[in-house]
Motif scaffolding. Structure first.
Motif, PDB file in Angstrom:
ATOM      1  N   SER A   1      95.666 -10.020  46.504  1.00 20.19           N
ATOM      2  CA  SER A   1      95.944 -10.336  47.914  1.00 20.19           C
ATOM      3  C   SER A   1      96.768  -9.241  48.591  1.00 20.19           C
ATOM      4  O   SER A   1      96.564  -8.950  49.772  1.00 20.19           O
ATOM      5  CB  SER A   1      96.635 -11.697  48.035  1.00 20.19           C
ATOM      6  N   ALA A   2      97.679  -8.615  47.883  1.00 20.11           N
ATOM      7  CA  ALA A   2      98.514  -7.568  48.482  1.00 20.11           C
ATOM      8  C   ALA A   2      97.700  -6.344  48.900  1.00 20.11           C
ATOM      9  O   ALA A   2      98.138  -5.578  49.768  1.00 20.11           O
ATOM     10  CB  ALA A   2      99.604  -7.145  47.503  1.00 20.11           C
ATOM     11  N   LEU A   3      96.525  -6.155  48.310  1.00 24.93           N
ATOM     12  CA  LEU A   3      95.718  -4.964  48.587  1.00 24.93           C
ATOM     13  C   LEU A   3      94.631  -5.203  49.631  1.00 24.93           C
ATOM     14  O   LEU A   3      93.854  -4.295  49.924  1.00 24.93           O
ATOM     15  CB  LEU A   3      95.099  -4.439  47.293  1.00 24.93           C
ATOM     16  N   GLN A   4      94.591  -6.389  50.186  1.00 20.20           N
ATOM     17  CA  GLN A   4      93.573  -6.681  51.201  1.00 20.20           C
ATOM     18  C   GLN A   4      93.884  -5.907  52.482  1.00 20.20           C
ATOM     19  O   GLN A   4      95.027  -5.680  52.821  1.00 20.20           O
ATOM     20  CB  GLN A   4      93.521  -8.182  51.486  1.00 20.20           C
ATOM     21  N   GLY A   5      92.864  -5.475  53.148  1.00 14.79           N
ATOM     22  CA  GLY A   5      93.049  -4.730  54.399  1.00 14.79           C
ATOM     23  C   GLY A   5      92.897  -3.232  54.223  1.00 14.79           C
ATOM     24  O   GLY A   5      92.855  -2.479  55.182  1.00 14.79           O
ATOM     25  N   GLY A   6      92.827  -2.767  52.999  1.00 15.26           N
ATOM     26  CA  GLY A   6      92.567  -1.359  52.748  1.00 15.26           C
ATOM     27  C   GLY A   6      93.806  -0.488  52.738  1.00 15.26           C
ATOM     28  O   GLY A   6      94.916  -0.930  53.002  1.00 15.26           O
ATOM     29  N   MET A   7      93.572   0.782  52.430  1.00 14.79           N
ATOM     30  CA  MET A   7      94.633   1.773  52.274  1.00 14.79           C
ATOM     31  C   MET A   7      94.391   2.969  53.197  1.00 14.79           C
ATOM     32  O   MET A   7      93.253   3.336  53.445  1.00 14.79           O
ATOM     33  CB  MET A   7      94.681   2.288  50.832  1.00 14.79           C
ATOM     34  N   ASP A   8      95.469   3.559  53.651  1.00 17.08           N
ATOM     35  CA  ASP A   8      95.382   4.797  54.424  1.00 17.08           C
ATOM     36  C   ASP A   8      95.279   6.007  53.500  1.00 17.08           C
ATOM     37  O   ASP A   8      94.682   7.021  53.870  1.00 17.08           O
ATOM     38  CB  ASP A   8      96.614   4.966  55.325  1.00 17.08           C
ATOM     39  N   ILE A   9      95.868   5.885  52.317  1.00 15.85           N
ATOM     40  CA  ILE A   9      95.842   6.970  51.338  1.00 15.85           C
ATOM     41  C   ILE A   9      95.573   6.349  49.971  1.00 15.85           C
ATOM     42  O   ILE A   9      96.247   5.386  49.587  1.00 15.85           O
ATOM     43  CB  ILE A   9      97.180   7.739  51.304  1.00 15.85           C
ATOM     44  N   ILE A  10      94.607   6.918  49.250  1.00 12.08           N
ATOM     45  CA  ILE A  10      94.341   6.529  47.862  1.00 12.08           C
ATOM     46  C   ILE A  10      94.389   7.807  47.036  1.00 12.08           C
ATOM     47  O   ILE A  10      93.745   8.802  47.387  1.00 12.08           O
ATOM     48  CB  ILE A  10      92.977   5.832  47.689  1.00 12.08           C
ATOM     49  N   ILE A  11      95.149   7.769  45.941  1.00 14.31           N
ATOM     50  CA  ILE A  11      95.298   8.926  45.060  1.00 14.31           C
ATOM     51  C   ILE A  11      94.893   8.519  43.650  1.00 14.31           C
ATOM     52  O   ILE A  11      95.396   7.534  43.117  1.00 14.31           O
ATOM     53  CB  ILE A  11      96.749   9.440  45.061  1.00 14.31           C
ATOM     54  N   ASP A  12      93.996   9.300  43.062  1.00 15.32           N
ATOM     55  CA  ASP A  12      93.606   9.093  41.671  1.00 15.32           C
ATOM     56  C   ASP A  12      94.313  10.145  40.831  1.00 15.32           C
ATOM     57  O   ASP A  12      93.941  11.311  40.828  1.00 15.32           O
ATOM     58  CB  ASP A  12      92.087   9.205  41.515  1.00 15.32           C
ATOM     59  N   ASP A  13      95.340   9.707  40.125  1.00 16.64           N
ATOM     60  CA  ASP A  13      96.097  10.565  39.212  1.00 16.64           C
ATOM     61  C   ASP A  13      96.076   9.921  37.826  1.00 16.64           C
ATOM     62  O   ASP A  13      97.055   9.917  37.113  1.00 16.64           O
ATOM     63  CB  ASP A  13      97.528  10.730  39.720  1.00 16.64           C
ATOM     64  N   GLY A  14      94.923   9.343  37.483  1.00 17.55           N
ATOM     65  CA  GLY A  14      94.783   8.595  36.237  1.00 17.55           C
ATOM     66  C   GLY A  14      94.362   9.455  35.065  1.00 17.55           C
ATOM     67  O   GLY A  14      95.073  10.361  34.653  1.00 17.55           O
TER      68      GLY A  14
END
Length: 164
Positions: free
Chosen positions: A75-88
């Motif tokens: 639920s906290a992640l609903q609405g999308g992100m302005d920045i997504i970083i893949d550092d996995g």
């Protein structure tokens, strides 16, 4: 802001920074850099998950389609992100898996960054970008080599922007 890869210091995991690593340091840095932002993160190492002021973390295995779906169902992640970083994991398969399951969660004008692309994977991404560009016409893909005299192995990025 969302970042996958909190920086585990568990030596039994492929993504370990080593015993001296500080899990979550980048999330705290994003929080301080962007004082009005909520910061989210995820990692496969449940032992490095934490909650802090404006920071919330979740478990995710970036090689698992179902784990990525479960992550974005939070639920906290609903609405999308302005920045997504893949550092996995820093592998083509890991990056491509997370990208396929996460790109739709990037808001218009948002930026998605895949860090630490190796020299070998750079060529693989170069070959795949026309396919990704055709599959995701609302996104712009830029593959960048960052010249460095001290690191010629994995100093490359894939930067993606979702068009308005």
């Amino acid at each position: 802001i969302f970042e996958l890869g909190l920086g585990t210091n568990n030596p039994s995991l492929a993504s370990s920074m080593g015993a001296r690593g500080r899990p979550g340091a980048s999330l705290r840095g994003w929080r301080d850099l962007f004082p009005s932002s909520l910061v989210f993160g995820a990692d496969i190492d449940r032992n490095c998950l934490f909650q802090d002021n404006r920071i919330q973390t979740f478990w995710c295995d970036q090689l698992s389609v179902q784990a990525i779906r479960d992550l974005w169902a939070q639920s906290a992640l609903q609405g999308g992100m302005d920045i997504i970083i893949d550092d996995g994991l820093h592998t083509f398969d890991g990056n491509a898996s997370l990208l396929s399951g996460s790109l739709e969660h990037l808001r218009p004008n948002g930026i998605y960054v895949i860090e630490d692309i190796t020299r070998d994977d750079f060529e693989r991404w170069r070959e795949q970008l026309p396919i990704y560009s055709a599959r995701y016409p609302d996104y712009e893909f830029v593959l960048a080599k960052l010249p460095s005299s001290s690191n010629d192995w994995d100093n490359n990025l894939l930067i993606i922007q979702r068009r308005p």
